[in-house]
Design a protein around this motif. Structure first.
Motif, PDB file in Angstrom:
ATOM      1  N   ASP A 159       0.997  -1.348  -0.124  1.00 49.61           N
ATOM      2  CA  ASP A 159       0.045   0.071   0.027  1.00 49.61           C
ATOM      3  C   ASP A 159       0.751   1.127   0.112  1.00 49.61           C
ATOM      4  O   ASP A 159       0.243   2.339   0.286  1.00 49.61           O
ATOM      5  CB  ASP A 159      -1.031   0.065   1.347  1.00 49.61           C
ATOM      6  CG  ASP A 159      -0.291   0.076   2.531  1.00 49.61           C
ATOM      7  OD1 ASP A 159       1.028  -0.215   2.361  1.00 49.61           O
ATOM      8  OD2 ASP A 159      -0.888   0.363   3.751  1.00 49.61           O
ATOM      9  N   ALA A 162       0.311   3.719   3.097  1.00 55.62           N
ATOM     10  CA  ALA A 162      -0.917   4.406   3.074  1.00 55.62           C
ATOM     11  C   ALA A 162      -1.488   4.156   4.458  1.00 55.62           C
ATOM     12  O   ALA A 162      -2.379   4.716   5.244  1.00 55.62           O
ATOM     13  CB  ALA A 162      -1.824   3.981   1.920  1.00 55.62           C
ATOM     14  N   SER A 163      -1.232   2.881   4.862  1.00 53.55           N
ATOM     15  CA  SER A 163      -1.717   2.470   6.350  1.00 53.55           C
ATOM     16  C   SER A 163      -1.243   3.216   7.497  1.00 53.55           C
ATOM     17  O   SER A 163      -1.752   2.961   8.670  1.00 53.55           O
ATOM     18  CB  SER A 163      -1.653   0.855   6.408  1.00 53.55           C
ATOM     19  OG  SER A 163       0.042   0.591   6.792  1.00 53.55           O
ATOM     20  N   LEU A 165      -1.109   6.359   7.680  1.00 53.82           N
ATOM     21  CA  LEU A 165      -1.783   7.861   7.567  1.00 53.82           C
ATOM     22  C   LEU A 165      -3.180   7.467   8.148  1.00 53.82           C
ATOM     23  O   LEU A 165      -3.974   6.466   7.854  1.00 53.82           O
ATOM     24  CB  LEU A 165      -1.854   8.196   6.145  1.00 53.82           C
ATOM     25  CG  LEU A 165      -0.562   8.360   5.502  1.00 53.82           C
ATOM     26  CD1 LEU A 165      -0.922   8.853   3.926  1.00 53.82           C
ATOM     27  CD2 LEU A 165       0.269   9.407   6.171  1.00 53.82           C
ATOM     28  N   THR A 166      -3.839   8.379   8.760  1.00 58.71           N
ATOM     29  CA  THR A 166      -5.208   8.462   9.388  1.00 58.71           C
ATOM     30  C   THR A 166      -6.034   9.037   8.013  1.00 58.71           C
ATOM     31  O   THR A 166      -5.384   9.434   7.126  1.00 58.71           O
ATOM     32  CB  THR A 166      -5.319   9.281  10.614  1.00 58.71           C
ATOM     33  OG1 THR A 166      -4.931  10.729  10.056  1.00 58.71           O
ATOM     34  CG2 THR A 166      -4.422   9.141  11.311  1.00 58.71           C
ATOM     35  N   ASP A 167      -7.248   8.896   8.274  1.00 61.76           N
ATOM     36  CA  ASP A 167      -8.147   9.242   7.080  1.00 61.76           C
ATOM     37  C   ASP A 167      -7.931  10.750   6.912  1.00 61.76           C
ATOM     38  O   ASP A 167      -8.103  11.233   5.695  1.00 61.76           O
ATOM     39  CB  ASP A 167      -9.546   8.833   7.434  1.00 61.76           C
ATOM     40  CG  ASP A 167      -9.968   7.491   7.344  1.00 61.76           C
ATOM     41  OD1 ASP A 167      -8.951   6.679   6.725  1.00 61.76           O
ATOM     42  OD2 ASP A 167     -10.752   7.132   7.928  1.00 61.76           O
ATOM     43  N   GLN A 169      -5.093  12.437   7.371  1.00 60.63           N
ATOM     44  CA  GLN A 169      -3.956  12.762   7.005  1.00 60.63           C
ATOM     45  C   GLN A 169      -3.897  12.304   5.433  1.00 60.63           C
ATOM     46  O   GLN A 169      -2.959  12.985   4.604  1.00 60.63           O
ATOM     47  CB  GLN A 169      -2.798  11.837   7.606  1.00 60.63           C
ATOM     48  CG  GLN A 169      -2.570  12.469   8.861  1.00 60.63           C
ATOM     49  CD  GLN A 169      -1.836  11.540  10.023  1.00 60.63           C
ATOM     50  OE1 GLN A 169      -1.438  10.290   9.491  1.00 60.63           O
ATOM     51  NE2 GLN A 169      -1.264  11.822  10.709  1.00 60.63           N
ATOM     52  N   LYS A 170      -4.743  11.536   5.011  1.00 60.58           N
ATOM     53  CA  LYS A 170      -4.740  11.227   3.602  1.00 60.58           C
ATOM     54  C   LYS A 170      -5.255  12.058   2.698  1.00 60.58           C
ATOM     55  O   LYS A 170      -5.208  12.163   1.424  1.00 60.58           O
ATOM     56  CB  LYS A 170      -5.646   9.775   3.344  1.00 60.58           C
ATOM     57  CG  LYS A 170      -5.070   8.594   4.063  1.00 60.58           C
ATOM     58  CD  LYS A 170      -6.045   7.320   3.854  1.00 60.58           C
ATOM     59  CE  LYS A 170      -5.081   6.035   4.503  1.00 60.58           C
ATOM     60  NZ  LYS A 170      -6.128   4.978   4.369  1.00 60.58           N
ATOM     61  N   THR A 171      -5.660  13.138   3.239  1.00 56.88           N
ATOM     62  CA  THR A 171      -6.443  14.635   2.471  1.00 56.88           C
ATOM     63  C   THR A 171      -5.339  15.492   2.375  1.00 56.88           C
ATOM     64  O   THR A 171      -5.471  16.397   1.366  1.00 56.88           O
ATOM     65  CB  THR A 171      -7.640  14.945   3.109  1.00 56.88           C
ATOM     66  OG1 THR A 171      -7.246  15.505   4.537  1.00 56.88           O
ATOM     67  CG2 THR A 171      -8.695  14.107   3.419  1.00 56.88           C
ATOM     68  N   ASP A 174       0.589  15.484  -1.219  1.00 56.61           N
ATOM     69  CA  ASP A 174       1.438  14.271  -1.385  1.00 56.61           C
ATOM     70  C   ASP A 174       2.759  14.433  -0.519  1.00 56.61           C
ATOM     71  O   ASP A 174       3.229  13.359  -0.013  1.00 56.61           O
ATOM     72  CB  ASP A 174       1.905  14.273  -2.931  1.00 56.61           C
ATOM     73  CG  ASP A 174       0.752  13.505  -3.743  1.00 56.61           C
ATOM     74  OD1 ASP A 174      -0.108  13.049  -3.264  1.00 56.61           O
ATOM     75  OD2 ASP A 174       0.686  13.692  -4.942  1.00 56.61           O
ATOM     76  N   GLN A 177       1.898  14.003   3.068  1.00 52.83           N
ATOM     77  CA  GLN A 177       2.020  12.802   3.343  1.00 52.83           C
ATOM     78  C   GLN A 177       3.097  12.018   3.411  1.00 52.83           C
ATOM     79  O   GLN A 177       3.444  11.127   4.335  1.00 52.83           O
ATOM     80  CB  GLN A 177       0.964  11.962   2.454  1.00 52.83           C
ATOM     81  CG  GLN A 177      -0.507  12.375   2.481  1.00 52.83           C
ATOM     82  CD  GLN A 177      -1.331  11.788   1.422  1.00 52.83           C
ATOM     83  OE1 GLN A 177      -1.291  10.244   1.249  1.00 52.83           O
ATOM     84  NE2 GLN A 177      -2.287  12.377   0.669  1.00 52.83           N
ATOM     85  N   LYS A 181       4.734   9.613   6.565  1.00 57.60           N
ATOM     86  CA  LYS A 181       5.325   8.084   6.560  1.00 57.60           C
ATOM     87  C   LYS A 181       6.679   8.155   6.754  1.00 57.60           C
ATOM     88  O   LYS A 181       6.979   7.115   7.556  1.00 57.60           O
ATOM     89  CB  LYS A 181       4.949   7.794   4.856  1.00 57.60           C
ATOM     90  CG  LYS A 181       3.410   7.866   4.540  1.00 57.60           C
ATOM     91  CD  LYS A 181       3.562   7.382   2.980  1.00 57.60           C
ATOM     92  CE  LYS A 181       2.327   7.291   2.451  1.00 57.60           C
ATOM     93  NZ  LYS A 181       2.349   6.904   0.931  1.00 57.60           N
TER      94      LYS A 181
END
Length: 706
Positions: A159, A162-163, A165-167, A169-171, A174, A177, A181
């Protein structure tokens, strides 16, 4: 029949119904005889003529491009379809004032990677190639940084992290993010990832396992730094065995090649290394990448990142080699054609005398080593000594040494312009010159040096009461009280025993101090030819009490190079730029001078020359009377100097800096010096270690410069 032919060749009026409706609404139209076919034919002819005109314009443009602008567009086509690869030549040398080579370059062989034209980023075939190379040439995991191993996790994880990140943080963007990570990835996570078992499907397809990718990553990461116009160094200074193997098996490692490069060599080891500076070994660095790319550097170019390497980058870097890159139609491998031969950078002759420099380093190391067994010098860990010609600003030697707990040393010559210290009584010559120029004391004026008592229990005085002294004796005997009276008078006040310290013009007094001090070089950058220098540490609490401290060097801090420029200005009356570069010339051609530094005057003291002479006389008597050290008499030289002791410890930990500045001879001096020994004495120790250091340094100086 005739009517039928007429109907065939005449166009039907598409506006017949519209015109009929208009006729019903207009009495004028009803009165007119309308020929609908004629109107339609007229419109058609206009349309045909317009189309024809367009074709004529297009044809004319094509003729212009094909016959008249062919050469111009051929060049533009080449620019879009051809790629150039730029590589740096060996950098120029640095030599000392006597021709001794201080920094040079030696040729090395690297294994580099030029990407194939059709090989996509992080493709399986590219992973396979990286793994094969890493296995064959035994590339170790520590060849890249911990930070770069975190990139491995992101690239290999299913992924891509991606795991982590919180929901919410995914917004984020790049880059945001990515930073999150990187901050969360640990070495344990990387180890866990490399041990993940491969699926049966991937195994059947021949894909690499995570463990194999782990082995390949130090190569893969560097391969990904290469572009179609910029190679990447995979193995620096490769062994003869590895280069020979690659040449013999080149078809197995498509895109890998042998290239020559150079690396910096220092014949005198660590001497002045921090002043010389560093050259990048991994191409353009992130913080300065945009600047160098804008100045036609390639991503893999070496460049000076600090010190003189950075200061004189444009001269040392030379002219780059440019090769045109084309690709083999069958294999996609790059083919290089040289279109511009490179040229080694210019050589730079420095003002440094490397023999004197080495002797100064040894002197500082000797005194620091001796201090290890002296309980009163338990905090003495650093020492700085710098010497120059005050007439032209040429730095003859700049030494800085830092002793470690195990007795080893770290060279720290750059500390002479990167660190600042309280200067103590060494500022008194500038204070006296200011007092005389501003008319608050008269030449020869006598003041009683005795302890001063103020309201509120404030007590100020010299180390011991000196009695009645004049201005010259105030410098010779280093009177605090004389300087306090200058400060009080500049502040618009007067001294009354046990009275309040009331200075109505204290703000103006501070302005005068900083004005005069900067005239000498204190509190401002010296303009030394280095990328960065410290300008000192200004005081922030401009009160009446601190003005007295200012007068004896207990308020603002200065660098050793500032103290050197200051005392040089006292000696000559002119403030000049100190500098390392003497001249720059063509390689193998010392007669072709590209640039010379020369004497660059910053300012000239415009006060009364008689006042400056009185200051210098006080400094000369400091040496002749033995107040600045009895040993100097044995040199039989006309030396003027001033010592300083700055208290930097607490009441319970009486620690102080030792300082000594001076020049020789006292008239038209040819040498100036500054020594700073931070926290070099503790408790009841009275001796100034800089007096011994400077004495030893002048002994060595006069062996060469009579």
């Amino acid at each position: 029949m005739k009517r039928m032919m007429y109907n065939i060749f005449m166009l039907r009026n598409p506006f017949k119904e519209l015109d009929a409706r208009n006729r019903k609404r207009s009495s004028d139209l009803l009165k007119s005889n309308m020929d609908f076919n004629k109107v339609v034919n007229k419109r058609a002819k206009i349309l045909i003529l317009s189309v024809f005109a367009c074709f004529v314009v297009i044809a004319a443009r094509l003729i212009q491009i094909q016959y008249f602008s062919q050469d111009e567009y051929t060049v533009k086509l080449a620019a879009f379809t051809q790629k150039n690869q730029v590589s740096s030549p060996p950098r120029g040398d640095m030599i000392d004032r006597n021709g001794n080579v201080l920094v040079t370059s030696e040729e090395i062989v690297n294994i580099t990677y030029y990407p194939q034209k059709d090989l996509s980023s992080y493709s399986e075939s590219k992973w396979q190639l990286a793994y094969k190379f890493a296995e064959q040439f035994d590339i170790q995991s520590d060849s890249i940084t911990e930070r770069e191993w975190k990139d491995f996790y992101i690239m290999v994880a299913d992924d891509q992290g991606a795991s982590l990140l919180t929901d919410e943080q995914k917004t984020l963007s790049d880059s945001e993010q990515y930073s999150i990570k990187i901050s969360k990835i640990t070495q344990d996570m990387i180890e866990e990832l490399r041990n993940v078992e491969q699926s049966e499907e991937d195994a059947n397809k021949g894909y690499l396992t995570n463990e194999q990718k782990y082995i390949a990553w130090p190569v893969m990461y560097k391969m990904e730094q290469a572009t179609l116009i910029s190679s990447a160094v995979i193995v620096e200074n490769a062994s003869e065995e590895n280069t020979a193997y690659l040449i013999e098996h080149k078809e197995e490692f498509v895109g890998f090649d042998i290239s020559t490069d150079s690396q910096r060599v220092y014949p005198y080891g660590s001497v002045l290394r921090d002043v010389f500076g560093r050259v990048s070994t991994t191409g353009l660095e992130e913080g300065s990448k945009d600047y160098y790319l804008a100045n036609d550097y390639a991503l893999n170019d070496r460049f000076g990142t600090s010190g003189l390497e950075k200061q004189y980058e444009d001269y040392l870097s030379g002219t780059k080699t440019v090769k045109q890159i084309t690709y083999d139609e069958d294999t996609g491998s790059p083919i290089f054609t040289t279109i511009q031969e490179g040229k080694k950078g210019y050589n730079i002759q420095l003002t440094i005398d490397i023999d004197l420099q080495q002797k100064f380093d040894a002197i500082l190391q000797e005194h620091l080593t001796e201090a290890r067994s002296n309980v009163y010098r338990k905090d003495f860990k650093q020492a700085f000594l710098v010497m120059m010609n005050p007439q032209n600003g040429e730095i003859l030697a700049m030494s800085g040494q830092q002793i470690q707990n195990d007795g080893s040393f770290i060279p720290f010559a750059s500390g002479n312009y990167l660190q600042s210290f309280l200067p103590g009584s060494s500022v008194k010559p500038a204070v006296l010159y200011m007092g005389l120029n501003e008319g608050v004391v008269e030449p020869g004026e006598v003041i009683n040096d005795t302890t001063m008592y103020f309201a509120g229990g404030l007590v100020k005085g010299s180390y011991n009461n000196k009695g009645l002294i004049n201005d010259i004796e105030a410098i010779r005997q280093s009177s605090n009280v004389y300087m306090f009276h200058i400060a009080i008078r500049l502040g618009g006040g007067y001294y009354t025993p046990y009275g309040a310290l009331n200075l109505p013009d204290v703000e103006n007094a501070y302005e005068l101090y900083r004005k005069y001090f900067s005239m000498f070089g204190l509190g401002t950058e010296t303009q030394l030819d280095v990328p960065y220098e410290e300008s000192g540490y200004p005081g922030s609490d401009d009160t009446s009490g601190h003005l007295l401290d200012y007068s004896i060097g207990q308020y603002e801090s200065y660098t050793p190079i500032q103290l050197l420029q200051y005392v040089s200005t006292v000696g000559t009356g002119v403030k000049v730029k100190p500098h390392f570069m003497k001249q720059i010339y063509e390689i193998n051609d010392e007669e072709t001078i590209v640039e010379q530094f020369g004497t660059q005057v910053i300012d000239t003291l415009n006060g009364n020359e008689e006042y400056l002479e009185r200051v210098k006389e006080g400094m000369r008597q400091c040496i002749s009377s033995g107040a600045c050290g009895a040993g100097f008499a044995s040199l039989n030289k006309d030396i003027a100097a001033k010592t300083g002791t700055a208290e930097v410890g607490t009441v319970s930990d009486d620690t102080s800096n030792s300082i000594m500045i001076g020049f020789a001879p006292s008239e038209n001096p040819t040498v100036a010096f500054a020594c700073v020994a931070p926290t070099s004495s503790t408790g009841n120790l009275e001796s100034n270690v800089c007096m011994s250091i400077v004495y030893d340094a002048l002994v060595e100086y006069y062996k060469t410069y009579k």
